[in-house]
Design an enzyme around this catalytic site. Structure first.
Site, PDB file in Angstrom:
ATOM      1  N   HIS B 281      -0.980  10.424  -9.446  1.00 50.68           N
ATOM      2  CA  HIS B 281      -0.244  10.034  -8.236  1.00 50.68           C
ATOM      3  C   HIS B 281      -1.222   9.992  -7.053  1.00 50.68           C
ATOM      4  O   HIS B 281      -1.262   9.012  -6.314  1.00 50.68           O
ATOM      5  CB  HIS B 281       0.896  11.014  -7.964  1.00 50.68           C
ATOM      6  CG  HIS B 281       1.520  10.865  -6.608  1.00 50.68           C
ATOM      7  ND1 HIS B 281       2.368   9.822  -6.303  1.00 50.68           N
ATOM      8  CD2 HIS B 281       1.409  11.593  -5.477  1.00 50.68           C
ATOM      9  CE1 HIS B 281       2.744   9.940  -5.038  1.00 50.68           C
ATOM     10  NE2 HIS B 281       2.167  11.000  -4.515  1.00 50.68           N
ATOM     11  N   ASP B 310     -14.839 -17.615   7.096  1.00 44.47           N
ATOM     12  CA  ASP B 310     -14.661 -16.772   5.913  1.00 44.47           C
ATOM     13  C   ASP B 310     -15.490 -15.513   6.149  1.00 44.47           C
ATOM     14  O   ASP B 310     -16.106 -15.356   7.193  1.00 44.47           O
ATOM     15  CB  ASP B 310     -15.122 -17.494   4.634  1.00 44.47           C
ATOM     16  CG  ASP B 310     -14.451 -16.913   3.384  1.00 44.47           C
ATOM     17  OD1 ASP B 310     -14.253 -15.686   3.337  1.00 44.47           O
ATOM     18  OD2 ASP B 310     -14.119 -17.691   2.474  1.00 44.47           O
ATOM     19  N   TRP B 345      -6.580  15.110  -7.666  1.00 38.24           N
ATOM     20  CA  TRP B 345      -7.457  14.018  -7.215  1.00 38.24           C
ATOM     21  C   TRP B 345      -8.783  14.569  -6.710  1.00 38.24           C
ATOM     22  O   TRP B 345      -9.770  13.862  -6.644  1.00 38.24           O
ATOM     23  CB  TRP B 345      -6.768  13.141  -6.157  1.00 38.24           C
ATOM     24  CG  TRP B 345      -6.889  13.588  -4.747  1.00 38.24           C
ATOM     25  CD1 TRP B 345      -6.245  14.645  -4.171  1.00 38.24           C
ATOM     26  CD2 TRP B 345      -7.688  13.005  -3.694  1.00 38.24           C
ATOM     27  NE1 TRP B 345      -6.599  14.755  -2.847  1.00 38.24           N
ATOM     28  CE2 TRP B 345      -7.480  13.763  -2.532  1.00 38.24           C
ATOM     29  CE3 TRP B 345      -8.555  11.923  -3.631  1.00 38.24           C
ATOM     30  CZ2 TRP B 345      -8.109  13.478  -1.318  1.00 38.24           C
ATOM     31  CZ3 TRP B 345      -9.178  11.646  -2.417  1.00 38.24           C
ATOM     32  CH2 TRP B 345      -8.959  12.419  -1.274  1.00 38.24           C
ATOM     33  N   SER B 374     -17.142  -0.928  -5.655  1.00 35.63           N
ATOM     34  CA  SER B 374     -16.314  -1.906  -4.957  1.00 35.63           C
ATOM     35  C   SER B 374     -16.285  -1.627  -3.457  1.00 35.63           C
ATOM     36  O   SER B 374     -16.483  -2.521  -2.633  1.00 35.63           O
ATOM     37  CB  SER B 374     -14.899  -1.861  -5.546  1.00 35.63           C
ATOM     38  OG  SER B 374     -13.999  -2.525  -4.710  1.00 35.63           O
ATOM     39  N   SER B 375     -16.065  -0.368  -3.089  1.00 35.12           N
ATOM     40  CA  SER B 375     -15.979  -0.019  -1.662  1.00 35.12           C
ATOM     41  C   SER B 375     -17.298  -0.228  -0.952  1.00 35.12           C
ATOM     42  O   SER B 375     -17.324  -0.640   0.208  1.00 35.12           O
ATOM     43  CB  SER B 375     -15.554   1.443  -1.508  1.00 35.12           C
ATOM     44  OG  SER B 375     -14.246   1.617  -1.949  1.00 35.12           O
ATOM     45  N   HIS B 458     -13.046  13.844   3.411  1.00 26.20           N
ATOM     46  CA  HIS B 458     -12.425  13.856   4.733  1.00 26.20           C
ATOM     47  C   HIS B 458     -12.592  12.537   5.473  1.00 26.20           C
ATOM     48  O   HIS B 458     -11.610  11.985   5.952  1.00 26.20           O
ATOM     49  CB  HIS B 458     -12.825  15.057   5.581  1.00 26.20           C
ATOM     50  CG  HIS B 458     -11.818  15.240   6.663  1.00 26.20           C
ATOM     51  ND1 HIS B 458     -10.607  15.843   6.449  1.00 26.20           N
ATOM     52  CD2 HIS B 458     -11.774  14.749   7.916  1.00 26.20           C
ATOM     53  CE1 HIS B 458      -9.880  15.744   7.541  1.00 26.20           C
ATOM     54  NE2 HIS B 458     -10.555  15.087   8.440  1.00 26.20           N
ATOM     55  N   GLU B 460     -12.795   9.824   4.103  1.00 22.36           N
ATOM     56  CA  GLU B 460     -11.920   8.923   3.356  1.00 22.36           C
ATOM     57  C   GLU B 460     -10.489   8.915   3.903  1.00 22.36           C
ATOM     58  O   GLU B 460      -9.879   7.857   4.028  1.00 22.36           O
ATOM     59  CB  GLU B 460     -11.919   9.326   1.865  1.00 22.36           C
ATOM     60  CG  GLU B 460     -10.828   8.687   1.019  1.00 22.36           C
ATOM     61  CD  GLU B 460     -10.993   7.182   0.833  1.00 22.36           C
ATOM     62  OE1 GLU B 460     -12.101   6.670   1.080  1.00 22.36           O
ATOM     63  OE2 GLU B 460     -10.013   6.536   0.448  1.00 22.36           O
ATOM     64  N   TYR B 462      -9.633   9.473   6.877  1.00 21.34           N
ATOM     65  CA  TYR B 462      -9.659   8.720   8.139  1.00 21.34           C
ATOM     66  C   TYR B 462      -9.851   7.231   7.873  1.00 21.34           C
ATOM     67  O   TYR B 462      -9.389   6.391   8.634  1.00 21.34           O
ATOM     68  CB  TYR B 462     -10.760   9.255   9.064  1.00 21.34           C
ATOM     69  CG  TYR B 462     -10.478  10.637   9.618  1.00 21.34           C
ATOM     70  CD1 TYR B 462      -9.238  11.245   9.431  1.00 21.34           C
ATOM     71  CD2 TYR B 462     -11.430  11.338  10.326  1.00 21.34           C
ATOM     72  CE1 TYR B 462      -8.975  12.496   9.922  1.00 21.34           C
ATOM     73  CE2 TYR B 462     -11.171  12.607  10.835  1.00 21.34           C
ATOM     74  CZ  TYR B 462      -9.943  13.181  10.625  1.00 21.34           C
ATOM     75  OH  TYR B 462      -9.683  14.429  11.121  1.00 21.34           O
ATOM     76  N   SER B 473      -2.042  -0.584  17.336  1.00 21.02           N
ATOM     77  CA  SER B 473      -2.500  -1.062  18.641  1.00 21.02           C
ATOM     78  C   SER B 473      -2.104  -2.519  18.844  1.00 21.02           C
ATOM     79  O   SER B 473      -1.626  -2.901  19.915  1.00 21.02           O
ATOM     80  CB  SER B 473      -4.029  -0.946  18.742  1.00 21.02           C
ATOM     81  OG  SER B 473      -4.432   0.383  18.571  1.00 21.02           O
ATOM     82  N   HIS B 507     -13.219  22.362   6.644  1.00 19.14           N
ATOM     83  CA  HIS B 507     -11.879  22.961   6.740  1.00 19.14           C
ATOM     84  C   HIS B 507     -11.096  22.817   5.440  1.00 19.14           C
ATOM     85  O   HIS B 507     -10.049  23.434   5.291  1.00 19.14           O
ATOM     86  CB  HIS B 507     -11.099  22.393   7.930  1.00 19.14           C
ATOM     87  CG  HIS B 507     -10.783  20.937   7.836  1.00 19.14           C
ATOM     88  ND1 HIS B 507     -10.982  20.063   8.860  1.00 19.14           N
ATOM     89  CD2 HIS B 507     -10.286  20.206   6.833  1.00 19.14           C
ATOM     90  CE1 HIS B 507     -10.636  18.856   8.490  1.00 19.14           C
ATOM     91  NE2 HIS B 507     -10.204  18.911   7.258  1.00 19.14           N
ATOM     92  N   HIS B 508     -11.592  22.002   4.500  1.00 18.37           N
ATOM     93  CA  HIS B 508     -10.946  21.974   3.183  1.00 18.37           C
ATOM     94  C   HIS B 508     -11.407  23.156   2.347  1.00 18.37           C
ATOM     95  O   HIS B 508     -10.916  23.372   1.250  1.00 18.37           O
ATOM     96  CB  HIS B 508     -11.289  20.671   2.455  1.00 18.37           C
ATOM     97  CG  HIS B 508     -10.735  19.465   3.126  1.00 18.37           C
ATOM     98  ND1 HIS B 508      -9.461  19.010   2.901  1.00 18.37           N
ATOM     99  CD2 HIS B 508     -11.272  18.630   4.039  1.00 18.37           C
ATOM    100  CE1 HIS B 508      -9.250  17.939   3.638  1.00 18.37           C
ATOM    101  NE2 HIS B 508     -10.319  17.683   4.349  1.00 18.37           N
ATOM    102  N   THR B 533      -7.488  11.741  18.927  1.00 20.89           N
ATOM    103  CA  THR B 533      -6.195  11.321  18.392  1.00 20.89           C
ATOM    104  C   THR B 533      -5.144  11.331  19.498  1.00 20.89           C
ATOM    105  O   THR B 533      -4.323  10.417  19.599  1.00 20.89           O
ATOM    106  CB  THR B 533      -5.770  12.255  17.244  1.00 20.89           C
ATOM    107  OG1 THR B 533      -6.904  12.541  16.444  1.00 20.89           O
ATOM    108  CG2 THR B 533      -4.709  11.621  16.399  1.00 20.89           C
ATOM    109  N   LYS B 536      -5.403   8.333  21.747  1.00 18.50           N
ATOM    110  CA  LYS B 536      -4.809   7.124  21.179  1.00 18.50           C
ATOM    111  C   LYS B 536      -3.291   7.137  21.344  1.00 18.50           C
ATOM    112  O   LYS B 536      -2.691   6.136  21.749  1.00 18.50           O
ATOM    113  CB  LYS B 536      -5.175   6.999  19.690  1.00 18.50           C
ATOM    114  CG  LYS B 536      -6.644   6.818  19.459  1.00 18.50           C
ATOM    115  CD  LYS B 536      -6.950   6.244  18.094  1.00 18.50           C
ATOM    116  CE  LYS B 536      -6.629   4.781  18.009  1.00 18.50           C
ATOM    117  NZ  LYS B 536      -7.587   3.929  18.726  1.00 18.50           N
ATOM    118  N   ARG B 655       1.357  24.265  -3.996  1.00 16.42           N
ATOM    119  CA  ARG B 655       1.364  22.891  -4.486  1.00 16.42           C
ATOM    120  C   ARG B 655       0.757  22.841  -5.884  1.00 16.42           C
ATOM    121  O   ARG B 655       0.189  23.810  -6.363  1.00 16.42           O
ATOM    122  CB  ARG B 655       0.588  21.985  -3.531  1.00 16.42           C
ATOM    123  CG  ARG B 655      -0.895  22.234  -3.513  1.00 16.42           C
ATOM    124  CD  ARG B 655      -1.567  21.500  -2.371  1.00 16.42           C
ATOM    125  NE  ARG B 655      -1.920  20.144  -2.745  1.00 16.42           N
ATOM    126  CZ  ARG B 655      -3.043  19.535  -2.329  1.00 16.42           C
ATOM    127  NH1 ARG B 655      -3.887  20.152  -1.534  1.00 16.42           N
ATOM    128  NH2 ARG B 655      -3.313  18.302  -2.675  1.00 16.42           N
TER     129      ARG B 655
END
Lengths: 236, 772
Positions: B281, B310, B345, B374-375, B458, B460, B462, B473, B507-508, B533, B536, B655
Site C-alpha cells: 500500500h 515539448d 515501505w 526513472s526519477s 524526507h 521525497e 516534500y 497557488s 526526526h524519523h 509552510t 505559504k 501502526r
C-alpha cells in the site's frame, strides 16, 4: 491520573492550546475570506486584470510577509524552548544525572515528581531487556525479587513474558536485540527506544503508578510483529 | 510502408505478451498456504517428515451435527507409538476452521482462538480435555488434529518417534456454506477487474477516435502511436492513467487493511498477508500513484506553461515513463508468488536482508531501483527544460508557480534519490550475492540504511507535496481572480522548504539509538519547516482578500486542501518535540498526520489539478454537479477516516500491526471505544474509496458528452491557456514561440539578483554562435 505521563501531558496541553489558537486564527480567516470575497452572481470581476500571456501585476506587502515570517518563527522558538527541557529529564545521564547513580543493594530510588512534571530520584536500578523475533526476555540481574522479577502471564490466551516492577523506583533498562530492529513501547510510560543487534540502547523506566500494562513492539520486525507483546506489572 | 506494418504488428504482439505476463501469474499462481505456521495446509514437522499409521489419534465429544453457539467438551487422545506402555511424552496440535477453543487446564495453550497445542506442563500426557464453542452461522466446520508419540528420551534417536493426523468434519445445519475468500484472491480478482475495465476504457478511447467510420484495422497503428510517442502530452496522459490505476490498486489494499482492522483480530487476512498489504500500500501510493500523477501533470503542463513545444529530451522522457510499468510489475511479482515484500515501505535493515523476509523483497527492491532510474531521468529532463526552454520574457521570477514547484521538487529528488539508489543496490547485492553491507555478524550497520533511506525519504515526501503547493497557488489565484499574493515569498518559501528538507530527516530516527546530539539538532531544524509552510498558507489566504472567488470544483478541492493541509501541518508540530515523539512515534498519530498531508495535501491537490486542467487536456468540461458531489462525500468521509486516528495513536494503538489489544481485567491497553472508532474509520474508508469512482465516472462521461472547452475556461494568465483545448502537437510552433509580457514593466527588463547569478553560469548565446 495522567493520560500518558505528567511530563507528556503538560507538553501536550501546551501544544494543543497553541494548535487550537493557530487553527482558530487560520480557519476563521479562511471562512471570512471565502464567504466575504465570493463572486457575485453573474459578475466576473477580473480584479487584477489577469490576461493570458501577461505576468500579472505584483500583489504583495513586505510588512505582512515579514509579519507572518517573524511571528510564527517566534512561536516556533517558544515551542522548541518548552519542548527542550523535558528531553534532559527523559534522556538523563546515568552518571549523577536526574536519577543519581546506581543504587547500592537495599537502597530505594525514592522517586519524586517536581512541580514542572519532571521526575527526580536518589538512585536507580539496572535491568536488561533483550528482544528477538518475536518475544522479549527480561533479566533482573542481581535485584531483589520485590524490586524486579520476571515471570509469565497469559495475554489473550497466549503465554507471554511478564516484568514485575515496584512503584516509586527508577530503572535503567539496558536493551539489545538478537536479530533485527525492534522497539519496546512502554505505552503507559509514554516512551520507546529502538533496540539493535550488537548495540546497547538505554531507556529509563519510571514506575510512578501502580498499573498492569502491555509492552508492544513498534518497529516492524517480521511475521509475528503484532503479537510481540509482554506484560509490565507495577506493584505497590 | 511494409516495414511499418511489420513493426506495428510486432508492437501489438509485444503488448499482448506484456498483458499476458501481467495476467497469467494472477490466474495460475495465486498463493496457497502462505506463512510458516499454517499447520492445516503445511503439515506437521513432528519429529519425522511422514505420518505413521502406528499412532491412532482420536477426537471425542463432537456431535454429528452441532448446534450453533454451543459449548462442547472435547477429549483429545491417541494410542500407539514407540513407547506404548512405557513413559510416553505426547504432544498435539488441534486446528479448527471456525468456532472458538477455550482452555480448561494448564496442559493446553491456545495459539489462536482456533488453534490449540499442549504446554510444556502438558507434554507428559496421552489425553487432554478442552472446550469448543461452535460458531453461530451453522456451516460445516473442519478439525485437523496432529498428535505425536515419542519415547521421551528428548532426542529422536533412530527416528523412532512417530506422528499422525486426523481430519474430522462436523456438519452444521447450514451445510458446507461458501468458502471464505483468500485475501490474495480477492486482491487478484479486483486487480483483474480493474485491468479489464482499463482495457475496455482504452478500447472505447480507440473507438472514439473515429466513431462514424469505425474499423479495427487502425487499432495496431493507434496503439503503436501511444507506445512510441515522445509527445509530452501523450506521455503525460500515460503517466496519468498509470497513476490513477495504481491509486485504485493502493486503495483496494487500504480497504482490505481496514476490513482487517474493523474490529480487534477479525481474521479477515492473515498476519503474513497483512504485512504485505501495508508494505505494498505504501510503496504503491508513493511511487506508483502519487509520483506518476505528479509526473503526469508536470509533463502536460510545464512545457505549456513556459511556452515550450515539448520537453528538452523527449526520448528520455518516454524512457522515464516506460521504466514505470515494468518496475510496477517487478514490485508486485512477489505477491503473485505468494511472498510479496513484507518490510514496510521503509524496508529497515537488517530485517530487509534477513532470511525471515519474503523472497518477494528482492523483486520489490529491483523494481524500486528501476523507479530510481526513472526519477533521475525525469529530474534531468525537467531541470534542463525549465532552465533553457522558457519563452522569451519569462525570467526565473516570472515563471508560473506550478512550474516553480516542479523545479523545486525535481531539484530535491535529483539530489536525494542517489542515496536511496545506493541503499537499494546494497540491499539487492546483500540479498542476491551475499555481500555484507547490512549483515550484522560481518560488521554491517543497520543505521546506515536508515540514514540513506531517510536522507531520501524526507525530501521525497516534500517532492510529492510541493507540486500540490504549485497547483493550489494556480487554482486559488485564478479562482479569486487575483494575482497570487507575495509571488516572490511563495518562491522563496518553496525553495526554503526544499533546502530544509535535507537537514531534517533525523526526526524519523528520534528513537533509533543514533547520537542524541544529532537528534536534538534535527529537532530544531524540523521545527523550522513550519515557517515557510506558514508563509505559504497565509499567502494563499491573503490572495483571496479583495478578490471575487468563483466556486468551481477545483476551488472546493483547493479550499479543502487548505483545511486538511493546515491540520496536517499542525499535527506535524507534535513530532519534533522529542518528549512527545517518544510516545507518538510509530503510532496511529503518525498515520493520521501523514495521511492528512499526503491525502489531504497531495491527493486533494491532484484532484484540484484534475478539475482545473482536465478541460485543457481533453477539450471537454467536467460536470460541476458530479464534481461537487465528489468533493462533499470525499471531504467528509476523508476526515472521518483520519481524524479519529489521532486519538487512537495517543491512547496506544501502534501502526503496522495486524490487530490491537483492548483493555482487559488484567492489562491496560486500548479503551473499549477504540474498537468502535476503528469500525467507524473502516466504514468511512469505504465511503471515501467509492466516492472517488464519481470522479472516474465524471471523467469518462465528460470525455464523450462534456461541453466543449474554450482555450481559457477559468481566466488564467499563463501560457497553457493561450493554446487551444486540447493543445496542438507540437504544443507551440517552433518558428513562432510565444513571448511573455509583464504587467510590471519596470522590473521585467532588469534581471533579478538570482537571475543575474544564474545567467553568469550559462554560456551566452552570442558566444556560442561565435565559437561555431
Amino acid at each position: 491520573m495522567s493520560v500518558v505521563t505528567p511530563l507528556y501531558d503538560s507538553l501536550w496541553n501546551e501544544f494543543v492550546l497553541w494548535s487550537a489558537l493557530v487553527g482558530a486564527f487560520t480557519f476563521g480567516w479562511l471562512y471570512h475570506h471565502t464567504y466575504n470575497y465570493r463572486s457575485k452572481d453573474g459578475v466576473d470581476d477580473n480584479v487584477d486584470n489577469l490576461e493570458v500571456g501577461v505576468f500579472p501585476a505584483h500583489y504583495d506587502s513586505l510588512k505582512l510577509e515579514v509579519a507572518w515570517t517573524v511571528v510564527p518563527f517566534i512561536l516556533i522558538v517558544y515551542l522548541t524552548f518548552i519542548a527542550w527541557a523535558p528531553i534532559d529529564n527523559l534522556w538523563s545521564s546515568s552518571d549523577d544525572g536526574w536519577f543519581g547513580n546506581e543504587c547500592v543493594a537495599g537502597e530505594s530510588s525514592n522517586l519524586m515528581i517536581n512541580a514542572d512534571s519532571s521526575f527526580t530520584a536518589d538512585c536507580y536500578h539496572i535491568l536488561e531487556i533483550t528482544g528477538f523475533q518475536w518475544d522479549w526476555d527480561f533479566d533482573c540481574l542481581e535485584l531483589d525479587a520485590d524490586l524486579c522479577s520476571q515471570g509469565l502471564t497469559t495475554i489473550e490466551g497466549n503465554d507471554k513474558k511478564l516484568l514485575n516492577l515496584k512503584q516509586g523506583e527508577v530503572y535503567l533498562a539496558e536493551m539489545t536485540s538478537e536479530d533485527v530492529i525492534h522497539a519496546p513501547w512502554f505505552v503507559s510510560m509514554g516512551i520507546k527506544e529502538d533496540i539493535m543487534p550488537s548495540q546497547v540502547t538505554k531507556q529509563w523506566l519510571i514506575a510512578d503508578e501502580v498499573e498492569d500494562f502491555l509492552l508492544l513492539c513498534t518497529e516492524y520486525c517480521g511475521d509475528n510483529h503484532a503479537y510481540m507483546i509482554a506484560g509490565i506489572s507495577v506493584h505497590a | 510502408m511494409e516495414r511499418r506494418t511489420a513493426m506495428t504488428r510486432s508492437m501489438v504482439v509485444l503488448v499482448f505478451i506484456a498483458i499476458a505476463m501481467v495476467v497469467s501469474p494472477a490466474v495460475n499462481s495465486l498463493p496457497t498456504g502462505i506463512g510458516g505456521d499454517n499447520i492445516q495446509s503445511q503439515g506437521c514437522n513432528c519429529h519425522n517428515t511422514l505420518p505413521s499409521s502406528n499412532v491412532i489419534p482420536s477426537l471425542a465429544g463432537l456431535p454429528e451435527e452441532y448446534n450453533v453457539s454451543t459449548t462442547y467438551t472435547l477429549t483429545i487422545s491417541f494410542s500407539g507409538g514407540p513407547a506404548e506402555g512405557g513413559v510416553n511424552s505426547g504432544g498435539f496440535n488441534l486446528w479448527a476452521s471456525d468456532g472458538d477453543f477455550s482452555v480448561v487446564d494448564a496442559t493446553v495453550q491456545a495459539r489462536s482462538p482456533t488453534e490449540l497445542t499442549h504446554t510444556e506442563a502438558g507434554n507428559d500426557y496421552r489425553s487432554w480435555t478442552i472446550e469448543w464453542t461452535s460458531p453461530d452461522h451453522g456451516r460445516n466446520v473442519d478439525f485437523i488434529l496432529h498428535v505425536n508419540s515419542v519415547n521421551g528420551d528428548g532426542a529422536n534417536t533412530g527416528g523412532i518417534d512417530e506422528w499422525n493426523r486426523l481430519d474430522v468434519t462436523v456438519a452444521g445445519s447450514a451445510g458446507a456454506g461458501l468458502e471464505a475468500a483468500d485475501a490474495f484472491k480477492v486482491l487478484g480478482t479486483l486487480i483483474m477487474i480493474s485491468l479489464v475495465l482499463l482495457t475496455v476504457t482504452i478500447l472505447y478511447g480507440f473507438y472514439r477516435t473515429n466513431p462514424d467510420n469505425f474499423t479495427w484495422d487502425y487499432l495496431a497503428p493507434w496503439i503503436t502511436g501511444w507506445l512510441t510517442s515522445t509527445d509530452h502530452k501523450r506521455i503525460g496522459t500515460l503517466y496519468f492513467v498509470q497513476g490513477l490505476f495504481f491509486l485504485g490498486v493502493g486503495g483496494i489494499m487500504a480497504m482490505m487493511i481496514r476490513v482487517q482492522l474493523a474490529g480487534p483480530d477479525t481474521g479477515f487476512i492473515s498476519q503474513d498477508q497483512y504485512n504485505q498489504f501495508f508494505t505494498l500500500h505504501g510503496t504503491t501510493m508513493i511511487f506508483l500513484a502519487a509520483m506518476p500523477l505528479i509526473a503526469g501533470f508536470a509533463n502536460w503542463i510545464v512545457p505549456l506553461q513556459i511556452g515550450a513545444p515539448d520537453l528538452a529530451l523527449p526520448r528520455i522522457n518516454a524512457l522515464s515513463f516506460w521504466l514505470q510499468p515494468f518496475a510496477a510489475l517487478l514490485i508486485f511479482t512477489g505477491v503473485f508468488s505468494g511472498e510479496g515484500a513484507d518490510t514496510g515501505w521503509t524496508g529497515y535493515a537488517p530485517y530487509v536482508v534477513s532470511a525471515g523476509a519474503h523472497r518477494g523483497v528482492t523483486f520489490w527492491v529491483a523494481g524500486q531501483i528501476m523507479l530510481v532510474a526513472s526519477s533521475t531521468l525525469t529530474g534531468i529532463n525537467f531541470l534542463t527544460t525549465i532552465a533553457v526552454m522558457r519563452a522569451k520574457g519569462m525570467g526565473w521570477m516570472q515563471m508560473p508557480l506550478f512550474t516553480w514547484s516542479i523545479l523545486v521538487a525535481n531539484v530535491m529528488l535529483f539530489l536525494s534519490i542517489p542515496a536511496f539508489g545506493i541503499g537499494l543496490i546494497q540491499v539487492f547485492l546483500d540479498r542476491t550475492i551475499s555481500t555484507a553491507f547490512y549483515d550484522m555478524a560481518a560488521g554491517g550497520d543497520p543505521l546506515l540504511w536508515s540514514h540513506l533511506f531517510w536522507y531520501f525519504g524526507h525530501p521525497e515526501v516534500y517532492v510529492v507535496i510541493v507540486p500540490a503547493f504549485g497547483v493550489i497557488s494556480e487554482v486559488i489565484a485564478t479562482s479569486a481572480r487575483r494575482s497570487i499574493f507575495g509571488y516572490r515569498s511563495m518562491v522563496y518559501a518553496m525553495a526554503g522548504i526544499g533546502l530544509l528538507s535535507f537537514i531534517v530527516y533525523g526526526h524519523h530516527m528520534f528513537t533509533s539509538g543514533m547520537s542524541p546530539t544529532l537528534r536534538f539538532v534535527t529537532m530544531l531544524t524540523t521545527m523550522l519547516v513550519a515557517v515557510p509552510t506558514g508563509i505559504k498558507i497565509f499567502n494563499w489566504l491573503k490572495t483571496m482578500h479583495g478578490g471575487s472567488l468563483v466556486y468551481r470544483t477545483h476551488t472546493l478541492w483547493a479550499l479543502g486542501f487548505l483545511v486538511t493541509f493546515t491540520l496536517g501541518g499542525i499535527s506535524g508540530m507534535y513530532f519534533p518535540a522529542i518528549a512527545m515523539d517518544l510516545h507518538l512515534h510509530e503510532t496511529y498519530f503518525v498515520v493520521a498526520h501523514f495521511h492528512y498531508v499526503l491525502v489531504g495535501g497531495t491527493v486533494f491537490g491532484m484532484f484540484a489539478a484534475i478539475y482545473y486542467w482536465y478541460p485543457k487536456m481533453t477539450g471537454r468540461m467536467l460536470d460541476e454537479r458530479l464534481g461537487t458531489l465528489h468533493f462533499l462525500i470525499g471531504f467528509i468521509s476523508y476526515n472521518g477516516i483520519f481524524w479519529p486516528m489521532h486519538r487512537l495513536g495517543v491512547v496506544g494503538m501502534p501502526r503496522r500491526t495486524h490487530t490491537y489489544f483492548i483493555t482487559t481485567d488484567d492489562f491496560t491497553s486500548l479503551p473499549e471505544w477504540a474498537a468502535d472508532w476503528n469500525l467507524f474509520i473502516s466504514v468511512s474508508a469505504f465511503i471515501f474509496f467509492f466516492s472517488n469512482l464519481i470522479l472516474v465516472a465524471n471523467m469518462l462521461t465528460s470525455l464523450v458528452r462534456g461541453q466543449k472547452a474554450p482555450a481559457d475556461p477559468w481566466g488564467g494568465w499563463s501560457f497553457e491557456w493561450m493554446v487551444s483545448s486540447p493543445p496542438p502537437t507540437p504544443s507551440f510552433d517552433w518558428n513562432n514561440l510565444p513571448e511573455l509580457r509583464d504587467a510590471n514593466e519596470h522590473i521585467a527588463n532588469e534581471p533579478t539578483r538570482m537571475g543575474a547569478w544564474f545567467n553568469r553560469l550559462m554560456v551566452p548565446d552570442q558566444e556560442e554562435e561565435a565559437s561555431n
